[in-house]
Design an enzyme around this catalytic site. Structure first.
Site, PDB file in Angstrom:
ATOM      1  N   LYS A  59       0.858  -1.191   0.000  1.00 19.98           N
ATOM      2  CA  LYS A  59       0.000   0.000   0.000  1.00 19.98           C
ATOM      3  C   LYS A  59       0.896   1.243   0.000  1.00 19.98           C
ATOM      4  O   LYS A  59       2.017   1.158   0.468  1.00 19.98           O
ATOM      5  CB  LYS A  59      -0.897   0.025   1.246  1.00 19.98           C
ATOM      6  CG  LYS A  59      -1.659  -1.263   1.522  1.00 19.98           C
ATOM      7  CD  LYS A  59      -2.916  -1.359   0.696  1.00 19.98           C
ATOM      8  CE  LYS A  59      -3.675  -2.651   1.027  1.00 19.98           C
ATOM      9  NZ  LYS A  59      -4.852  -2.846   0.198  1.00 19.98           N
TER      10      LYS A  59
ATOM     11  N   LYS B  23      -2.001   1.337  -2.685  1.00 22.19           N
ATOM     12  CA  LYS B  23      -2.030   0.408  -3.811  1.00 22.19           C
ATOM     13  C   LYS B  23      -1.798   1.097  -5.144  1.00 22.19           C
ATOM     14  O   LYS B  23      -1.338   0.474  -6.084  1.00 22.19           O
ATOM     15  CB  LYS B  23      -3.311  -0.400  -3.826  1.00 22.19           C
ATOM     16  CG  LYS B  23      -4.610   0.348  -3.704  1.00 22.19           C
ATOM     17  CD  LYS B  23      -5.704  -0.706  -3.665  1.00 22.19           C
ATOM     18  CE  LYS B  23      -7.040  -0.188  -3.184  1.00 22.19           C
ATOM     19  NZ  LYS B  23      -8.011  -1.270  -3.131  1.00 22.19           N
TER      20      LYS B  23
ATOM     21  N   LYS C   6       2.530  -8.648  -2.220  1.00 22.81           N
ATOM     22  CA  LYS C   6       1.489  -8.792  -3.232  1.00 22.81           C
ATOM     23  C   LYS C   6       1.188  -7.476  -3.932  1.00 22.81           C
ATOM     24  O   LYS C   6       1.104  -6.441  -3.289  1.00 22.81           O
ATOM     25  CB  LYS C   6       0.225  -9.317  -2.541  1.00 22.81           C
ATOM     26  CG  LYS C   6      -1.025  -9.280  -3.385  1.00 22.81           C
ATOM     27  CD  LYS C   6      -2.207  -9.809  -2.582  1.00 22.81           C
ATOM     28  CE  LYS C   6      -3.492  -9.669  -3.364  1.00 22.81           C
ATOM     29  NZ  LYS C   6      -3.870  -8.273  -3.607  1.00 22.81           N
TER      30      LYS C   6
ATOM     31  N   ASP D 278      -1.603  -5.202  -5.472  1.00 23.23           N
ATOM     32  CA  ASP D 278      -3.043  -5.103  -5.275  1.00 23.23           C
ATOM     33  C   ASP D 278      -3.746  -5.506  -6.565  1.00 23.23           C
ATOM     34  O   ASP D 278      -3.144  -5.506  -7.637  1.00 23.23           O
ATOM     35  CB  ASP D 278      -3.438  -3.690  -4.850  1.00 23.23           C
ATOM     36  CG  ASP D 278      -4.616  -3.735  -3.896  1.00 23.23           C
ATOM     37  OD1 ASP D 278      -5.724  -4.021  -4.376  1.00 23.23           O
ATOM     38  OD2 ASP D 278      -4.431  -3.526  -2.693  1.00 23.23           O
TER      39      ASP D 278
ATOM     40  N   HIS E 119      -6.824 -13.453  -7.193  1.00 28.35           N
ATOM     41  CA  HIS E 119      -7.605 -12.474  -6.434  1.00 28.35           C
ATOM     42  C   HIS E 119      -9.041 -12.506  -6.935  1.00 28.35           C
ATOM     43  O   HIS E 119      -9.276 -12.676  -8.126  1.00 28.35           O
ATOM     44  CB  HIS E 119      -7.012 -11.075  -6.606  1.00 28.35           C
ATOM     45  CG  HIS E 119      -7.595 -10.089  -5.635  1.00 28.35           C
ATOM     46  ND1 HIS E 119      -8.844  -9.544  -5.802  1.00 28.35           N
ATOM     47  CD2 HIS E 119      -7.109  -9.577  -4.477  1.00 28.35           C
ATOM     48  CE1 HIS E 119      -9.100  -8.726  -4.784  1.00 28.35           C
ATOM     49  NE2 HIS E 119      -8.065  -8.730  -3.966  1.00 28.35           N
TER      50      HIS E 119
ATOM     51  N   HIS F 299      -8.229 -15.735  -2.447  1.00 24.17           N
ATOM     52  CA  HIS F 299      -8.747 -14.998  -1.291  1.00 24.17           C
ATOM     53  C   HIS F 299     -10.063 -15.626  -0.842  1.00 24.17           C
ATOM     54  O   HIS F 299     -10.899 -15.965  -1.659  1.00 24.17           O
ATOM     55  CB  HIS F 299      -8.953 -13.532  -1.671  1.00 24.17           C
ATOM     56  CG  HIS F 299      -7.654 -12.825  -1.883  1.00 24.17           C
ATOM     57  ND1 HIS F 299      -7.202 -11.841  -1.050  1.00 24.17           N
ATOM     58  CD2 HIS F 299      -6.680 -13.009  -2.799  1.00 24.17           C
ATOM     59  CE1 HIS F 299      -6.010 -11.434  -1.463  1.00 24.17           C
ATOM     60  NE2 HIS F 299      -5.674 -12.132  -2.533  1.00 24.17           N
TER      61      HIS F 299
ATOM     62  N   SER G 165      -7.363 -12.228   4.157  1.00 27.31           N
ATOM     63  CA  SER G 165      -6.825 -10.896   3.905  1.00 27.31           C
ATOM     64  C   SER G 165      -7.919  -9.867   4.117  1.00 27.31           C
ATOM     65  O   SER G 165      -9.063 -10.092   3.765  1.00 27.31           O
ATOM     66  CB  SER G 165      -6.316 -10.855   2.460  1.00 27.31           C
ATOM     67  OG  SER G 165      -6.079  -9.544   2.040  1.00 27.31           O
TER      68      SER G 165
END
EC number: 4.1.1.39
Length: 469
Positions: free
Chosen positions: A166, A168, A192, A194, A285, A318, A370
């Site tokens: 972040k 992001k 990761k 975003d 994701h 996720h 998450s």
């Protein structure tokens, strides 16, 4: 009589067959149906079966050129939903021949493609699917699966730790790579991209890939552990997505990422095949899932999207947190977590599982927790998700008062403390806070994290809950 009888006839005359015995090769679906006032449930259930298989609104003479009995979907059982007026669970069986082999795209186009706009229904939700082994065997599934991933990473006996970088959007590639390095160096296994980091004017994909690869190799050299960063290969075209995955492979990194719902199942399956052929892990994701799965009476439950992903292919997905800022009730969440990881799952309505599912030899998917989680959640997450999971702390790493690397240290210390306590037989649910407090005496980084987030909770009632028994 000779010839065919033109005109409109009720769906239930053809498509409602309560005497039907399902076959082992049928795809079975459980729909939550809310009919319009005055429409009987049998007609509504039959309409679903018809519109998602061979039916149309009127009798057509070309019906005589095929065997409808062989190809039609059948509504074979209807039950009222307890506690809800005018809602029914309708079970539909589809013959396997209706579907193209190895195509999640075709399966969804058939089962949910058209019927959700049907006027006789006020609302419709697909709650679960039973995919028969005969159909599952036409899919490659996840590129590698849980055990192969552990062997590639050489990490066993604990959940893996991740962090979404972040802010992001808006960082330059070099600053982004720096944040990646600090988190990995501090003790995380993964960082990761975003979901909406693709290739924007402030940071083009190739620059990001290069700086992240540098961060990975530097952190690996300094820690002696294998590290990864989920490089988001999602792009506007399929060709561009594969181009990015190829570049990631050339850099030698272990894992890439895809937004499977916005990118689409066709692209996702292609990427999964590429990843298996080339030794890349694939992180998935679920951006856009809540558009489809959040309403209790309309859309599609996430457990269906999760099953579809396991067929299409992905090594991580996720799956909510149960304890953080994003939707997820414990029993329901654990139900689809098991569907992702296990080979065989028994029907269990108390966890929202409508059918027994046999995945035969399809590899499993690691669930990723998450969203709004921090060190105080670690005992609960370790207890709920177990070892085969990725626990992802974005703000819970980068929000540490001392910076990114100390934030990563705090998470790693908290995780190791929870795993050790569990292995010693302690009760994480009851003693969680005490375990974290004890560990923080030995780690200044963890103590600082505990202080910052001691009171943060996201307490709202879940929107999507189980029906009363």
């Amino acid at each position: 009589s000779v010839g065919f009888k033109a005109g409109v006839k009720e769906y239930k005359l053809t498509y409602y067959t309560p005497e039907y015995e399902t076959k082992d090769t049928d795809i079975l679906a459980a729909f939550r149906v809310t009919p319009q006032p005055g429409v009987p449930p049998e007609e509504a259930g039959a309409a679903v079966x018809a519109e998602s298989s061979t039916g149309t609104w009127t009798t057509v003479w070309t019906d005589g050129l095929t065997s409808l009995d062989r190809y039609k979907g059948r509504c074979y059982h209807i039950e009222p939903v307890p506690g809800e007026a005018d809602q029914y669970i309708c079970y539909v069986a589809y013959p396997l021949d209706l579907f193209e082999e190895g195509s999640v795209t075709n399966m969804f186009t058939s089962i949910v493609g058209n019927v959700f706009g049907f006027k006789a229904l006020r609302a419709l939700r697909l709650e679960d699917l039973r995919i028969p082994p005969a159909y599952i065997k036409t899919f490659q599934g996840p590129p590698h699966g849980i055990q192969v991933e552990r062997d590639k990473l050489n990490k066993y006996g604990r959940p893996l730790l991740g962090c979404t970088i972040k802010p992001k959007l808006g960082l330059s590639a070099k600053n982004y790579g720096r944040a990646v390095y600090e988190c990995l160096r501090g003790g995380l296994d993964f960082t990761k991209d975003d979901e909406n980091v693709n290739s924007q004017p402030f940071m083009r994909w190739r620059d990001r890939f290069l700086f992240c690869a540098e961060a990975i190799y530097k952190a690996q050299a300094e820690t002696g552990e294998i590290k990864g960063h989920y490089l988001n290969a999602t792009a506007g075209t399929w060709e561009e997505m594969i181009k990015r995955a190829v570049f990631a492979r050339e850099l030698g990194v272990p894992i890439v990422m895809h937004d499977y719902l916005t990118g689409g199942f066709t692209a996702n399956t292609s990427l999964a095949h590429y990843c298996r052929d080339n030794g890349l892990l694939l992180h998935i994701h679920r951006a856009m899932h809540a558009v489809i799965d959040r309403q209790k009476n309309h859309g599609m439950h996430f457990r269906v999207l999760a099953k579809a992903l396991r067929m299409s292919g992905g090594d991580h997905i996720h799956a909510g947190t149960v304890v953080g800022k994003l939707e997820g009730e414990r029993d329901i969440t654990l139900g689809f977590v098991d569907l992702l990881r296990d080979d065989f799952i028994e029907k269990d309505r108390s966890r929202g599982i409508y059918f027994t599912q046999d995945w035969v030899s399809l590899p499993g998917v690691i669930p990723v927790a998450s969203g709004g989680i921090h060190v105080w959640h670690m005992p609960a997450l370790t207890e709920i998700f177990g070892d085969d999971s990725v626990l992802q702390f974005g703000g819970g790493t980068l929000g540490h008062p001392w910076g990114n690397a100390p934030g990563a240290v705090a998470n790693r210390v908290a995780l190791e403390a929870c795993v050790q306590a569990r292995n010693e037989g302690r009760d994480l649910a009851a003693e969680g806070n005490a375990i974290i407090r004890e560990a923080s005496k030995w780690s200044l980084e963890l103590a600082a994290a505990c202080e910052v987030w001691k009171e943060i909770k996201f307490e709202f009632k879940a929107v999507d809950t189980l029906d009363p028994e």
